[in-house]
Write an enzyme that holds these catalytic residues in place. Sequence first.
Site, PDB file in Angstrom:
ATOM      1  N   ASP A  74      -0.493  -9.378  -7.184  1.00  0.00           N
ATOM      2  CA  ASP A  74       0.891  -9.486  -7.643  1.00  0.00           C
ATOM      3  C   ASP A  74       1.612 -10.599  -6.884  1.00  0.00           C
ATOM      4  O   ASP A  74       1.838 -10.496  -5.684  1.00  0.00           O
ATOM      5  CB  ASP A  74       1.609  -8.147  -7.397  1.00  0.00           C
ATOM      6  CG  ASP A  74       3.040  -8.151  -7.904  1.00  0.00           C
ATOM      7  OD1 ASP A  74       3.248  -7.838  -9.086  1.00  0.00           O
ATOM      8  OD2 ASP A  74       3.959  -8.478  -7.107  1.00  0.00           O
ATOM      9  N   TYR A 123       7.908 -16.158  -4.740  1.00  0.00           N
ATOM     10  CA  TYR A 123       7.193 -15.892  -3.477  1.00  0.00           C
ATOM     11  C   TYR A 123       6.641 -17.191  -2.867  1.00  0.00           C
ATOM     12  O   TYR A 123       6.134 -17.193  -1.765  1.00  0.00           O
ATOM     13  CB  TYR A 123       6.030 -14.904  -3.674  1.00  0.00           C
ATOM     14  CG  TYR A 123       6.419 -13.522  -4.171  1.00  0.00           C
ATOM     15  CD1 TYR A 123       7.746 -13.117  -4.269  1.00  0.00           C
ATOM     16  CD2 TYR A 123       5.447 -12.602  -4.546  1.00  0.00           C
ATOM     17  CE1 TYR A 123       8.092 -11.854  -4.730  1.00  0.00           C
ATOM     18  CE2 TYR A 123       5.787 -11.328  -5.003  1.00  0.00           C
ATOM     19  CZ  TYR A 123       7.107 -10.970  -5.101  1.00  0.00           C
ATOM     20  OH  TYR A 123       7.438  -9.722  -5.562  1.00  0.00           O
ATOM     21  N   LYS A 179       5.705 -13.732 -11.989  1.00  0.00           N
ATOM     22  CA  LYS A 179       7.043 -13.357 -12.494  1.00  0.00           C
ATOM     23  C   LYS A 179       7.940 -14.582 -12.642  1.00  0.00           C
ATOM     24  O   LYS A 179       7.843 -15.512 -11.847  1.00  0.00           O
ATOM     25  CB  LYS A 179       7.719 -12.383 -11.505  1.00  0.00           C
ATOM     26  CG  LYS A 179       6.809 -11.270 -11.009  1.00  0.00           C
ATOM     27  CD  LYS A 179       7.536 -10.288 -10.089  1.00  0.00           C
ATOM     28  CE  LYS A 179       6.544  -9.306  -9.480  1.00  0.00           C
ATOM     29  NZ  LYS A 179       5.976  -9.741  -8.202  1.00  0.00           N
ATOM     30  N   HIS A 200      11.514 -10.963 -13.246  1.00  0.00           N
ATOM     31  CA  HIS A 200      11.640 -10.438 -11.876  1.00  0.00           C
ATOM     32  C   HIS A 200      12.853  -9.520 -11.689  1.00  0.00           C
ATOM     33  O   HIS A 200      12.790  -8.520 -10.989  1.00  0.00           O
ATOM     34  CB  HIS A 200      11.709 -11.627 -10.901  1.00  0.00           C
ATOM     35  CG  HIS A 200      11.153 -11.345  -9.551  1.00  0.00           C
ATOM     36  ND1 HIS A 200      10.462 -12.271  -8.812  1.00  0.00           N
ATOM     37  CD2 HIS A 200      11.172 -10.234  -8.789  1.00  0.00           C
ATOM     38  CE1 HIS A 200      10.089 -11.743  -7.668  1.00  0.00           C
ATOM     39  NE2 HIS A 200      10.523 -10.497  -7.622  1.00  0.00           N
TER      40      HIS A 200
HETATM   41  N1  LIG Z   1       9.571  -6.922  -8.288  1.00  0.00           N
HETATM   42  C1  LIG Z   1      10.251  -6.910  -7.174  1.00  0.00           C
HETATM   43  O1  LIG Z   1      11.488  -7.136  -7.164  1.00  0.00           O
HETATM   44  C2  LIG Z   1       9.562  -6.634  -5.893  1.00  0.00           C
HETATM   45  C3  LIG Z   1      10.301  -6.392  -4.715  1.00  0.00           C
HETATM   46  C4  LIG Z   1       9.603  -6.142  -3.545  1.00  0.00           C
HETATM   47  C5  LIG Z   1       8.216  -6.128  -3.541  1.00  0.00           C
HETATM   48  N2  LIG Z   1       7.514  -6.372  -4.698  1.00  0.00           N
HETATM   49  C6  LIG Z   1       6.026  -6.376  -4.731  1.00  0.00           C
HETATM   50  O2  LIG Z   1       5.551  -5.187  -4.123  1.00  0.00           O
HETATM   51  C7  LIG Z   1       4.701  -5.520  -3.015  1.00  0.00           C
HETATM   52  C8  LIG Z   1       4.807  -4.442  -1.958  1.00  0.00           C
HETATM   53  O3  LIG Z   1       6.152  -4.317  -1.539  1.00  0.00           O
HETATM   54  P1  LIG Z   1       6.600  -4.542  -0.018  1.00  0.00           P
HETATM   55  O4  LIG Z   1       5.833  -5.682   0.506  1.00  0.00           O
HETATM   56  O5  LIG Z   1       8.065  -4.565   0.037  1.00  0.00           O
HETATM   57  O6  LIG Z   1       6.265  -3.146   0.581  1.00  0.00           O
HETATM   58  P2  LIG Z   1       5.209  -2.237   1.299  1.00  0.00           P
HETATM   59  O7  LIG Z   1       3.825  -2.564   0.894  1.00  0.00           O
HETATM   60  O8  LIG Z   1       5.721  -0.864   1.127  1.00  0.00           O
HETATM   61  O9  LIG Z   1       5.491  -2.579   2.780  1.00  0.00           O
HETATM   62  C9  LIG Z   1       5.168  -3.735   3.365  1.00  0.00           C
HETATM   63  C10 LIG Z   1       5.454  -3.557   4.846  1.00  0.00           C
HETATM   64  O10 LIG Z   1       4.693  -2.465   5.366  1.00  0.00           O
HETATM   65  C11 LIG Z   1       3.826  -2.911   6.399  1.00  0.00           C
HETATM   66  N3  LIG Z   1       2.568  -2.175   6.183  1.00  0.00           N
HETATM   67  C12 LIG Z   1       1.613  -2.397   5.237  1.00  0.00           C
HETATM   68  N4  LIG Z   1       0.605  -1.526   5.358  1.00  0.00           N
HETATM   69  C13 LIG Z   1       0.918  -0.717   6.392  1.00  0.00           C
HETATM   70  C14 LIG Z   1       0.261   0.392   6.994  1.00  0.00           C
HETATM   71  N5  LIG Z   1      -0.924   0.799   6.565  1.00  0.00           N
HETATM   72  N6  LIG Z   1       0.879   1.005   8.032  1.00  0.00           N
HETATM   73  C15 LIG Z   1       2.073   0.568   8.497  1.00  0.00           C
HETATM   74  N7  LIG Z   1       2.752  -0.472   7.959  1.00  0.00           N
HETATM   75  C16 LIG Z   1       2.172  -1.109   6.912  1.00  0.00           C
HETATM   76  C17 LIG Z   1       3.717  -4.412   6.212  1.00  0.00           C
HETATM   77  O11 LIG Z   1       3.638  -5.121   7.416  1.00  0.00           O
HETATM   78  P3  LIG Z   1       2.418  -6.134   7.733  1.00  0.00           P
HETATM   79  O12 LIG Z   1       2.337  -7.153   6.631  1.00  0.00           O
HETATM   80  O13 LIG Z   1       2.816  -6.701   9.058  1.00  0.00           O
HETATM   81  O14 LIG Z   1       1.190  -5.260   7.808  1.00  0.00           O
HETATM   82  C18 LIG Z   1       5.065  -4.769   5.559  1.00  0.00           C
HETATM   83  O15 LIG Z   1       6.039  -5.015   6.532  1.00  0.00           O
HETATM   84  C19 LIG Z   1       5.205  -6.915  -2.602  1.00  0.00           C
HETATM   85  O16 LIG Z   1       4.315  -7.613  -1.774  1.00  0.00           O
HETATM   86  C20 LIG Z   1       5.426  -7.551  -3.947  1.00  0.00           C
HETATM   87  O17 LIG Z   1       4.205  -7.958  -4.516  1.00  0.00           O
HETATM   88  C21 LIG Z   1       8.177  -6.600  -5.863  1.00  0.00           C
END
Ligand SMILES: NC(=O)c1ccc[n+]([C@@H]2O[C@H](COP(=O)([O-])OP(=O)(O)OC[C@H]3O[C@@H](n4cnc5c(N)ncnc54)[C@H](OP(=O)(O)O)[C@@H]3O)[C@@H](O)[C@H]2O)c1
Length: 284
Positions: A46, A51, A76, A109
Amino acid sequence: MPTAHSLRLHDDTRIPALGYGLWQVPIETSAVLVSRALRTGYRLIDTAEAYYNEEGVGEGIRDSGVAREEIFVTTKVWNTHHGYTQTLHAFDASQQRLGLDRIDLYLMHWPSRIRDAYVDTWRAMIRLRDESRVGAIGVCNFSTGQLQRLIGETGVKPVLNQIELHPYFQQKALRAFHHEQGIVTQSWSPLGLWWQNPEPAASPLEHPRIRELAKRHGKSPAQVILRWHLDSGLATISKSVRPGRIEENFQLFDFALTPSEMKMLAGLDRRDGRLGPDPETADF
Ligand SMILES: NC(=O)c1ccc[n+]([C@@H]2O[C@H](COP(=O)([O-])OP(=O)(O)OC[C@H]3O[C@@H](n4cnc5c(N)ncnc54)[C@H](OP(=O)(O)O)[C@@H]3O)[C@@H](O)[C@H]2O)c1
């Protein structure tokens, strides 16, 4: 290698339930991380024009050794490219940066309510789908009202809505509407950690009941939460720049939560659990 679940989209194609997301992944490291995620077993990647790492994503896909047809690629269109012609150009630019012949899923998005151009943006996306330049089209961050308008004015339903969703913000009403319409719910920020509030103590990862479940299953709190998404029938995307966590977040297919554990987790929902912007009030 454990295999990830997949979900059926309303156009009868399938989408991997678990994906690897690249928000806030710098372009310099994105190729290596995408390649690692694919070799770990993730089959959905994704990204987004916003990004700024689409070139790295394409490179990582090519370097991974995994056949292109096994990989589901999402990108997106960003808010500044809303509008019919702008969206067609934004798609061409994304495709060029990715260096791929085909994009599996193109998402809007945000509805960007202040521009009020999401219906025209959607019409361009319908054209891209009709011309088979993209496999499927969907949206992110749409409220029920915004979805109703999109569908009402075009007659075309998004295959999915990618929304903020985690144990403290479960979006039950919006999910019920998706279910009624045959729209898949895909969770972003599945662990409930938000970049503007990176205090892990306030996140579901530190909740004593989740920690207790993790201990019971011999898993980490993150694995319990991601498994909760899958057992709830959701698609989800996790992100980490750390190889150990990329691996950890994929090891979800050798356990399942019981109905009483699912019920306990359903009770963690909070009225004020939203971390990111509300699409009904967002001003970008
Ligand atoms: N459509 C939208 O508007 C939108 C908005 C936000 C996100 N997204 C998509 O959703 C994806 C995921 O969302 P996200 O990146 O906000 O959230 P997430 O996966 O819930 O959280 C990411 C955070 O959690 C940490 N993390 C990951 N695995 C972990 C684990 N096993 N234990 C502890 N901490 C952990 C990561 O740090 P480290 O990297 O330091 O491990 C990072 O800071 C994004 O990358 C993107 O592709 C879409």
